[in-house]
Design a protein around this motif. Structure first.
Motif, mmCIF file in Angstrom:
data_model
loop_
_atom_site.group_PDB
_atom_site.id
_atom_site.type_symbol
_atom_site.label_atom_id
_atom_site.label_comp_id
_atom_site.label_asym_id
_atom_site.label_seq_id
_atom_site.Cartn_x
_atom_site.Cartn_y
_atom_site.Cartn_z
ATOM 1 N N LYS A 116 0.839 -1.205 0.000
ATOM 2 C CA LYS A 116 0.000 0.000 0.000
ATOM 3 C C LYS A 116 0.872 1.253 0.000
ATOM 4 O O LYS A 116 0.540 2.245 -0.638
ATOM 5 C CB LYS A 116 -0.901 0.012 1.240
ATOM 6 N N LYS A 158 -2.283 1.777 9.033
ATOM 7 C CA LYS A 158 -2.591 0.623 8.180
ATOM 8 C C LYS A 158 -1.348 -0.213 7.957
ATOM 9 O O LYS A 158 -0.269 0.341 7.724
ATOM 10 C CB LYS A 158 -3.013 1.088 6.782
ATOM 11 N N GLY A 163 -4.639 -6.394 3.866
ATOM 12 C CA GLY A 163 -5.711 -6.666 2.920
ATOM 13 C C GLY A 163 -6.879 -7.270 3.665
ATOM 14 O O GLY A 163 -6.736 -7.708 4.822
ATOM 15 N N GLY A 164 -8.042 -7.277 2.992
ATOM 16 C CA GLY A 164 -9.220 -7.898 3.589
ATOM 17 C C GLY A 164 -9.670 -7.207 4.866
ATOM 18 O O GLY A 164 -10.269 -7.827 5.726
ATOM 19 N N GLY A 165 -9.382 -5.905 4.951
ATOM 20 C CA GLY A 165 -9.846 -5.168 6.123
ATOM 21 C C GLY A 165 -9.035 -5.448 7.381
ATOM 22 O O GLY A 165 -9.369 -4.947 8.457
ATOM 23 N N GLU A 200 -2.467 7.621 7.903
ATOM 24 C CA GLU A 200 -3.197 8.603 7.105
ATOM 25 C C GLU A 200 -4.370 9.159 7.878
ATOM 26 O O GLU A 200 -4.766 8.626 8.920
ATOM 27 C CB GLU A 200 -3.638 7.995 5.763
ATOM 28 N N LYS A 201 -4.915 10.222 7.358
ATOM 29 C CA LYS A 201 -6.079 10.861 7.961
ATOM 30 C C LYS A 201 -7.227 9.852 7.949
ATOM 31 O O LYS A 201 -7.473 9.186 6.947
ATOM 32 C CB LYS A 201 -6.449 12.090 7.118
ATOM 33 N N TYR A 202 -7.920 9.747 9.074
ATOM 34 C CA TYR A 202 -9.085 8.868 9.122
ATOM 35 C C TYR A 202 -10.321 9.698 8.819
ATOM 36 O O TYR A 202 -10.631 10.667 9.528
ATOM 37 C CB TYR A 202 -9.206 8.213 10.508
ATOM 38 N N LEU A 203 -10.972 9.350 7.722
ATOM 39 C CA LEU A 203 -12.184 10.086 7.346
ATOM 40 C C LEU A 203 -13.339 9.506 8.148
ATOM 41 O O LEU A 203 -13.510 8.287 8.198
ATOM 42 C CB LEU A 203 -12.450 9.952 5.844
ATOM 43 N N HIS A 208 -16.956 4.438 -0.053
ATOM 44 C CA HIS A 208 -15.987 3.643 -0.801
ATOM 45 C C HIS A 208 -16.522 3.544 -2.228
ATOM 46 O O HIS A 208 -17.552 2.932 -2.473
ATOM 47 C CB HIS A 208 -15.855 2.247 -0.162
ATOM 48 N N GLN A 232 -20.572 -1.602 4.367
ATOM 49 C CA GLN A 232 -19.563 -2.547 4.835
ATOM 50 C C GLN A 232 -19.826 -2.897 6.288
ATOM 51 O O GLN A 232 -20.447 -2.145 7.025
ATOM 52 C CB GLN A 232 -18.164 -1.925 4.743
ATOM 53 N N HIS A 235 -15.199 -3.093 7.693
ATOM 54 C CA HIS A 235 -14.378 -2.856 6.502
ATOM 55 C C HIS A 235 -14.498 -3.966 5.474
ATOM 56 O O HIS A 235 -13.642 -4.120 4.607
ATOM 57 C CB HIS A 235 -12.913 -2.629 6.871
ATOM 58 N N GLU A 275 -9.484 1.524 -5.973
ATOM 59 C CA GLU A 275 -10.404 1.874 -4.889
ATOM 60 C C GLU A 275 -10.125 3.295 -4.408
ATOM 61 O O GLU A 275 -8.985 3.640 -4.123
ATOM 62 C CB GLU A 275 -10.234 0.902 -3.719
ATOM 63 N N GLU A 289 -6.230 2.027 -2.841
ATOM 64 C CA GLU A 289 -5.344 0.959 -3.307
ATOM 65 C C GLU A 289 -5.857 0.440 -4.644
ATOM 66 O O GLU A 289 -6.969 0.756 -5.061
ATOM 67 C CB GLU A 289 -5.271 -0.187 -2.297
HETATM 68 P P1 ADP Z 1 -8.032 -3.693 2.623
HETATM 69 O O1 ADP Z 1 -6.925 -3.842 1.633
HETATM 70 O O2 ADP Z 1 -7.753 -4.403 3.912
HETATM 71 O O3 ADP Z 1 -9.399 -3.974 2.064
HETATM 72 P P2 ADP Z 1 -8.390 -0.843 2.268
HETATM 73 O O4 ADP Z 1 -7.248 0.077 2.292
HETATM 74 O O5 ADP Z 1 -8.974 -1.200 0.939
HETATM 75 O O6 ADP Z 1 -8.001 -2.160 3.074
HETATM 76 O O7 ADP Z 1 -9.544 -0.277 3.180
HETATM 77 C C1 ADP Z 1 -10.685 -1.041 3.500
HETATM 78 C C2 ADP Z 1 -11.792 -0.178 4.066
HETATM 79 O O8 ADP Z 1 -11.314 0.549 5.212
HETATM 80 C C3 ADP Z 1 -12.302 0.897 3.141
HETATM 81 O O9 ADP Z 1 -13.277 0.423 2.253
HETATM 82 C C4 ADP Z 1 -12.854 1.914 4.125
HETATM 83 O O10 ADP Z 1 -14.122 1.501 4.588
HETATM 84 C C5 ADP Z 1 -11.891 1.839 5.292
HETATM 85 N N1 ADP Z 1 -10.830 2.860 5.194
HETATM 86 C C6 ADP Z 1 -9.640 2.745 4.568
HETATM 87 N N2 ADP Z 1 -8.925 3.891 4.648
HETATM 88 C C7 ADP Z 1 -9.669 4.768 5.348
HETATM 89 C C8 ADP Z 1 -9.503 6.121 5.788
HETATM 90 N N3 ADP Z 1 -8.389 6.832 5.532
HETATM 91 N N4 ADP Z 1 -10.502 6.702 6.501
HETATM 92 C C9 ADP Z 1 -11.623 6.011 6.799
HETATM 93 N N5 ADP Z 1 -11.846 4.745 6.426
HETATM 94 C C10 ADP Z 1 -10.890 4.108 5.706
#
Ligand code: ADP
Length: 655
Positions: A116, A158, A163-165, A200-203, A208, A232, A235, A275, A289
């Motif tokens: 990532k 992260k 992966g996979g949340g 990173e900033k958490y929104l 998604h 979701q 995640h 994504e 990603e």
């Molecule tokens: P994975 O590879 O484990 O699926 P992702 O990076 O695709 O991880 O993120 C999975 C989910 O996590 C996203 O669909 C979203 O719901 C949440 N997420 C990821 N990054 C952020 C963020 N910066 N702020 C808020 N939610 C996030």
């Protein structure tokens, strides 16, 4: 085009790939583990080769063996599906070295997107917007904390290889950062063997939205619009739809072009998904990603574009140019996908294992599609993802797609194990989803309404079950009901039937007089008659005709009526009290037979009553359950093996 391909996957995605291959006249080679020896995809493929025991590490992840089978079977290409080897750059490289086409991007593109952090650095260079954060190489704890302080809380840590949340930690305050970082690293190390992280900033209320793209080996890159996967749970995607509600043409184009830039930056070919996370407050979108494979939710894109994405993948892998240009691609109507799982929403979505005693999917049509890898009688085992099917619907607009989804979910019948179907139906009908008030917190925010306490059965439902049981018993010629002319004329027969639902017991008093029954639940009584044909019950209750389905399996009763499902247990008065004394005997074969499936993993710690194994004997299936809390040290027989009467089946260590 290829004449023969190998599918290095299982379940619904293997069936999905076979369907397109067959339509194009391409022969298919399946590979399977012991747990899948009788699976649908094994039966549908032209030929199938055994890989090894059930665990993925000993079967679906055996890259060398799979390549060997490809060579021996004469397959020219390998489709990896999703999961397993699909994003394994080493495997893609090994295919290339063996002269077998990998139906996916070049190994270099998989590797570039595999981390990532590295992917973000690359995207930054390609001018793709990123969530504010730090994704560099400096992993010093104090430095990362300083970065988080600059970004501003909440932040998300992260796992770079995640992966996979998995491997994500939200940090609300600066003083919590150090502890959360340590925890995230431990988790990342354990799950992915790599403790590198990014911050990173958490929104707080993001959506998604992802872009499906395709590239060929001639330099063409197009996007097949977006999918909204905001709904979701922890995640992980539950509902996916296309197009994204509220999407404008300009924005779609901006996101589509950013995704294509990402693909170009890594020399991409084949199907890929970029994504994005969208800030609902500012409407800004950021790269999250890139998934370098076909996604689970690709059917919604197929519905709105009228394209077969597996066919596109095969063409690109065979060296053909993309079938359509960006200008030729059009978007029509609205599609929604729901993931149907064997899991228990009332028990924190615990995966369920066991046999699909009854399985009746909604009728497929031009607007309803069911992608599945299982059939009635199959077993959901603990070795793989407990997905039963993907239900996908299309409508000319979102409202008609929603109506179709609701009807199809109501029609979907599964008995024998618990599923998330009732949960999906509540979710799809929830005002927040219906009004497209989407963000990733939707399910958590509305959990109380989406996961109500199980409702008590109604008198009408209990009466229907008792009626079906009585009719079935009569048909079987139960002595108590056999008409004895002269003796029984004018006589009234009475019997009570007891059922358990959750923690409560219910009694139905059944009185039989001539052709009709009087069924009473407490003081609610029904004059009833009916017909039972296998599972189909046509009943008349107080003059009202009702059509229902009633699955009787052992003492389990599953009623499907008017889109509602009810599961109760019949309390058989003749049943011997199942006590601890029986426990030991249960782990021996009660008669000669064959092991159908393991329902627990060797080494698993289980609680009393957990199903451990399915045994087939005398044409009947028996589920062996844990006699007490304890540990499954080992299974003495593998699925498919014959066992003798009295054979020890499980090495069970009581706690
Ligand atoms: P994975 O590879 O484990 O699926 P992702 O990076 O695709 O991880 O993120 C999975 C989910 O996590 C996203 O669909 C979203 O719901 C949440 N997420 C990821 N990054 C952020 C963020 N910066 N702020 C808020 N939610 C996030």
């Amino acid at each position: 085009m290829f004449k023969k391909i190998l599918i290095a996957n299982r379940g619904e995605i293997a069936c999905r790939v076979i369907r397109t291959a067959r339509r194009l006249g391409i022969r298919t080679v399946a590979v399977y583990s012991d747990a899948d020896a009788e699976a649908l995809f094994v039966k549908q493929a032209d030929e199938a080769w055994r890989l090894g025991p059930a665990p993925a590490a000993e079967s679906y992840l055996k890259a060398e063996l799979i390549l060997d089978i490809a060579r021996q079977s004469g397959a020219e290409a390998i489709h990896p599906g999703y999961g397993f080897l699909s994003e394994n750059a080493g495997f893609a490289e090994a295919c290339a070295a063996a002269g077998i086409a990998f139906i996916g991007p070049p190994a270099s593109a998989i590797a570039a997107m595999g981390s990532k952090s590295a992917a973000k650095t690359l995207m930054e260079g390609a001018g793709v917007p990123l969530v504010p954060g730090y994704h560099g190489d400096n992993q010093d704890a104090e430095f990362l904390k300083q970065q988080a302080d600059v970004i501003g809380y909440p932040v998300l840590i992260k796992a770079s290889a995640g992966g996979g949340g998995k491997g994500m930690r939200i940090v609300a305050r600066s003083e919590d950062f150090a502890a959360e970082l340590a925890a995230c690293r431990r988790e990342a190390k354990a799950s992915f063997g790599d403790d590198k992280v990014l911050v990173e900033k958490y929104l707080t209320r993001p959506r998604h939205i992802e872009i499906q793209l395709f590239a060929d080996t001639h330099g063409n890159v197009v996007y097949l619009f977006e999918r909204d996967c905001s709904v979701q749970r922890r995640h992980q995607k539950v509902l996916e739809e296309a197009p994204a509600p509220g999407m404008t043409d300009e924005r779609r184009q901006a996101m589509g072009e950013a995704a294509c830039a990402a693909a170009r930056a890594v020399g991409y070919a084949g199907a890929g998904t970029v994504e994005f996370i969208v800030d609902t407050a500012s409407n800004a979108f950021y790269f999250m990603e890139m998934n370098t494979r076909l996604q689970v939710e690709h059917p919604v894109t197929e519905y709105i574009t009228g394209q077969d994405l597996v066919e596109w993948q095969l063409k690109v892998a065979a060296g053909d140019p993309l079938p359509l240009t960006q200008q030729q691609l059009t978007l029509s109507g609205h599609a929604i996908e729901a993931r149907v799982y064997a899991e228990d929403p009332d028990n924190d979505f615990l995966p369920a294992t066991g046999k699909l005693v009854h399985l009746s999917a909604p009728q497929e049509s031009g607007t309803v599609r069911v992608d599945t890898g299982v059939a009635e009688g199959d077993t959901i085992t603990p070795f793989y993802d407990p997905m039963i099917a993907k239900l996908i619907v299309w409508g000319k607009d979102r409202a008609s797609a929603l109506a179709r989804l609701d009807a199809a979910l109501a029609d979907y019948q599964v008995a024998g194990l618990v599923t998330n179907l009732p949960f999906l139906r509540r979710l799809a009908g929830h005002p927040a989803f219906v009004s497209a008030d989407l963000d990733t917190g939707l399910i958590a925010r509305h959990a109380t309404e989406l996961l109500p306490p199980p409702a008590a059965p109604s008198a009408e439902q209990l009466a229907l079950i008792a009626l079906a049981d009585t009719l079935a018993e009569q048909a079987e010629g139960d002595a108590a009901w056999t008409a004895l002319p002269g003796w029984r004329l004018n006589a009234r027969q009475r019997r009570r039937r007891d059922y358990r639902h959750g923690e409560a017991n219910y009694t139905v008093e059944v009185e039989y007089a001539g052709d009709t029954f009087m069924l009473c639940v407490g003081d609610e009584c029904f004059t009833a008659s009916g017909n039972l044909n296998d599972t189909e019950l046509s009943a008349n209750l107080n003059g009202r005709r009702l059509n229902a389905d009633l699955v009787r399996h052992g003492n389990q009763r599953t009623l499907f009526c008017q889109g509602e499902r009810l599961m109760v247990e019949w309390l058989d008065p003749m049943a011997v009290e199942a006590g601890a004394a029986h426990g030991e005997a249960h782990l021996r074969a009660p008669m000669p037979g064959r092991v159908v499936a393991w329902l627990a993993e060797p080494g698993a710690t289980v609680s009393k009553g957990t199903p451990l194994m399915i045994l087939e004997a005398m044409k009947m299936e028996h589920t062996l359950a844990a006699p007490s809390d304890g540990k499954v040290a080992a299974f003495y027989y593998a699925p498919g093996e014959q066992v003798d009467d009295g054979a020890d089946l499980v090495d069970f260590e009581a706690a």
